[in-house]
Scaffold this motif. Sequence first.
Motif, PDB file in Angstrom:
ATOM      1  N   CYS A 192       6.063   0.465 -13.316  1.00  6.25           N
ATOM      2  CA  CYS A 192       5.038   1.104 -12.482  1.00  6.25           C
ATOM      3  C   CYS A 192       4.606   2.392 -13.164  1.00  6.25           C
ATOM      4  N   CYS A 193       3.316   2.693 -13.073  1.00  6.68           N
ATOM      5  CA  CYS A 193       2.823   3.983 -13.560  1.00  6.68           C
ATOM      6  C   CYS A 193       1.626   4.403 -12.718  1.00  6.68           C
ATOM      7  N   SER A 194       1.369   5.713 -12.701  1.00  6.55           N
ATOM      8  CA  SER A 194       0.304   6.277 -11.870  1.00  6.55           C
ATOM      9  C   SER A 194      -0.830   6.782 -12.744  1.00  6.55           C
ATOM     10  N   TYR A 195      -2.046   6.356 -12.402  1.00  5.88           N
ATOM     11  CA  TYR A 195      -3.214   6.753 -13.200  1.00  5.88           C
ATOM     12  C   TYR A 195      -4.419   6.831 -12.273  1.00  5.88           C
ATOM     13  N   TYR A 196      -5.231   7.890 -12.445  1.00 10.51           N
ATOM     14  CA  TYR A 196      -6.432   8.042 -11.616  1.00 10.51           C
ATOM     15  C   TYR A 196      -7.657   7.683 -12.442  1.00 10.51           C
ATOM     16  N   PRO A 197      -8.262   6.540 -12.204  1.00 12.27           N
ATOM     17  CA  PRO A 197      -9.462   6.152 -12.972  1.00 12.27           C
ATOM     18  C   PRO A 197     -10.664   7.000 -12.569  1.00 12.27           C
ATOM     19  N   LYS A 198     -11.370   7.486 -13.548  1.00 15.24           N
ATOM     20  CA  LYS A 198     -12.527   8.343 -13.257  1.00 15.24           C
ATOM     21  C   LYS A 198     -13.791   7.525 -12.972  1.00 15.24           C
ATOM     22  N   ALA A 199     -13.758   6.250 -13.258  1.00 15.67           N
ATOM     23  CA  ALA A 199     -14.919   5.389 -13.012  1.00 15.67           C
ATOM     24  C   ALA A 199     -14.445   3.953 -12.838  1.00 15.67           C
ATOM     25  N   THR A 200     -15.330   3.117 -12.300  1.00 18.21           N
ATOM     26  CA  THR A 200     -14.987   1.711 -12.096  1.00 18.21           C
ATOM     27  C   THR A 200     -14.686   1.014 -13.415  1.00 18.21           C
ATOM     28  N   GLU A 201     -15.369   1.418 -14.478  1.00 17.62           N
ATOM     29  CA  GLU A 201     -15.150   0.786 -15.773  1.00 17.62           C
ATOM     30  C   GLU A 201     -13.730   1.033 -16.280  1.00 17.62           C
ATOM     31  N   SER A 202     -13.223   2.263 -16.074  1.00 15.38           N
ATOM     32  CA  SER A 202     -11.853   2.539 -16.517  1.00 15.38           C
ATOM     33  C   SER A 202     -10.850   1.771 -15.674  1.00 15.38           C
ATOM     34  N   LEU A 203     -11.185   1.520 -14.401  1.00 16.93           N
ATOM     35  CA  LEU A 203     -10.309   0.720 -13.542  1.00 16.93           C
ATOM     36  C   LEU A 203     -10.294  -0.738 -14.016  1.00 16.93           C
ATOM     37  N   ARG A 204     -11.452  -1.261 -14.364  1.00 15.47           N
ATOM     38  CA  ARG A 204     -11.524  -2.638 -14.887  1.00 15.47           C
ATOM     39  C   ARG A 204     -10.728  -2.755 -16.187  1.00 15.47           C
ATOM     40  N   LEU A 205     -10.843  -1.742 -17.022  1.00 11.84           N
ATOM     41  CA  LEU A 205     -10.137  -1.777 -18.295  1.00 11.84           C
ATOM     42  C   LEU A 205      -8.628  -1.775 -18.084  1.00 11.84           C
ATOM     43  N   MET A 206      -8.156  -0.963 -17.144  1.00  8.92           N
ATOM     44  CA  MET A 206      -6.727  -0.934 -16.847  1.00  8.92           C
ATOM     45  C   MET A 206      -6.247  -2.296 -16.358  1.00  8.92           C
ATOM     46  N   LEU A 207      -7.044  -2.948 -15.506  1.00  6.88           N
ATOM     47  CA  LEU A 207      -6.621  -4.223 -14.933  1.00  6.88           C
ATOM     48  C   LEU A 207      -6.650  -5.358 -15.957  1.00  6.88           C
ATOM     49  N   LYS A 208      -7.282  -5.133 -17.103  1.00  5.91           N
ATOM     50  CA  LYS A 208      -7.225  -6.131 -18.177  1.00  5.91           C
ATOM     51  C   LYS A 208      -5.821  -6.194 -18.772  1.00  5.91           C
ATOM     52  N   TYR A 209      -5.100  -5.054 -18.689  1.00  2.00           N
ATOM     53  CA  TYR A 209      -3.798  -4.974 -19.341  1.00  2.00           C
ATOM     54  C   TYR A 209      -2.646  -4.736 -18.361  1.00  2.00           C
ATOM     55  N   CYS A 210      -2.944  -4.776 -17.059  1.00  2.00           N
ATOM     56  CA  CYS A 210      -1.903  -4.596 -16.039  1.00  2.00           C
ATOM     57  C   CYS A 210      -1.919  -5.789 -15.093  1.00  2.00           C
ATOM     58  N   ALA A 211      -0.748  -6.114 -14.535  1.00  2.00           N
ATOM     59  CA  ALA A 211      -0.644  -7.293 -13.671  1.00  2.00           C
ATOM     60  C   ALA A 211      -1.351  -7.098 -12.340  1.00  2.00           C
ATOM     61  N   SER A 212      -1.297  -5.892 -11.796  1.00  2.00           N
ATOM     62  CA  SER A 212      -1.919  -5.618 -10.499  1.00  2.00           C
ATOM     63  C   SER A 212      -1.979  -4.105 -10.291  1.00  2.00           C
ATOM     64  N   TYR A 213      -2.538  -3.702  -9.155  1.00  2.00           N
ATOM     65  CA  TYR A 213      -2.590  -2.276  -8.837  1.00  2.00           C
ATOM     66  C   TYR A 213      -2.699  -2.113  -7.326  1.00  2.00           C
ATOM     67  N   THR A 214      -2.517  -0.888  -6.878  1.00  2.00           N
ATOM     68  CA  THR A 214      -2.701  -0.572  -5.462  1.00  2.00           C
ATOM     69  C   THR A 214      -3.155   0.872  -5.334  1.00  2.00           C
ATOM     70  N   SER A 215      -3.741   1.181  -4.184  1.00  5.63           N
ATOM     71  CA  SER A 215      -4.207   2.539  -3.914  1.00  5.63           C
ATOM     72  C   SER A 215      -3.382   3.137  -2.777  1.00  5.63           C
ATOM     73  N   VAL A 216      -3.010   4.389  -2.954  1.00  5.31           N
ATOM     74  CA  VAL A 216      -2.257   5.131  -1.944  1.00  5.31           C
ATOM     75  C   VAL A 216      -3.024   6.413  -1.655  1.00  5.31           C
ATOM     76  N   TYR A 217      -3.267   6.696  -0.381  1.00 10.19           N
ATOM     77  CA  TYR A 217      -3.920   7.959  -0.030  1.00 10.19           C
ATOM     78  C   TYR A 217      -2.929   8.834   0.726  1.00 10.19           C
ATOM     79  N   TRP A 218      -3.167  10.115   0.649  1.00  9.25           N
ATOM     80  CA  TRP A 218      -2.280  11.080   1.293  1.00  9.25           C
ATOM     81  C   TRP A 218      -2.868  11.497   2.631  1.00  9.25           C
TER      82      TRP A 218
END
Length: 339
Positions: A192-218
């Motif tokens: 597991c690792c934590s990363y804040y994507p600055k745009a949708t494109e960076s999120l898509r790029l991360m998901l190309k190389y990661c199995a899944s993701y989730t969002s947590v809000y405070w």
Amino acid sequence: MASLFTCRYISESLSSSFAYHLFFLILTPLIFPFLTLTAAQASLCRTSCGGIPINYPFGIDDGCGSPYYRHILVCPDSGQLELRTPSGRYPVRSLSYSDPHILVSDPFMWNCQDGDAFRPTRPFSLDTSTHFSLSPQNDYLFFNCSEDDVIVEPKPIFCERFPDRCDSSCDSASYLCRHLPECASALGGSSCCSYYPKATESLRLMLKYCASYTSVYWRSSGGNPPDDQIPEYGVRVDFDIPVTTRCLQCQDTTKGGGTCGFDTQTQDFLCLCEQGNTTTYCKDLVVRHNKRIGVIAGTATAVSFAGVVGIAAGIWYLIKLRKKAPVACGVQSNENRLF
């Protein structure tokens, strides 16, 4: 003789029936517009969906709220309010107007029940042309990322060594990875690792190389900050409330307490009231509406009365002609033809 009496009786009956139908057909169009003038009403906007209040700037009926958020919220037959974005429709958990934000859940994101059985997912995205933005109170966790393609390291150590590349690393020692909300040990041996994507494109790029993701809000618990922040799964979407003088005037209860809306054709502002729609405020509509309807209704009444008198005289004259016309008992000639 009996045959002549029968013919006259039929002729008189047909004359009366003809006169009645002629009177009805001509009189109805004159009266009906007058009735529709007095029966004009405006449809009002729904103010809730599934227990969630719907106020300005939003609307679930077209023409309600601000045109900036047109077709953004959907209230299906199920009664579960949904947020529509380019990536799909998402259930709305709550909506706040005092601290303007929407909390949504994404059924495609990882959850505690998934454990280390990662499902195919898709990146959550927003339309950049709207007044929406992803809240900085969101944190994103990525699971089982390829370390050949993604920098997965404890962020403090990595940032000390490579300060110029600090923003591109995915923090494997983040608080949330070590304390997953609601299910600390759900991942088993997965990374597991934590990363804040600055745009949708960076999120898509991360998901190309990661199995899944989730969002947590405070979420704030109402205690003393910063100790009052509680992590929960979901996506917080912030929004702007466009405030205009016309909308404030429309909503003013002393001026009639209308609902802010817009023309669905031109998207120009409209104040929606029980009596109808106006570009100002509801009480102004009542004054102008009464004056206008009074003139129109008076004209319609005068026209209708004059029309009725004229029609009645015409029908009386036609009946008189029919009675004087020779009886032909089914034979149509120039002498007994009306038209």
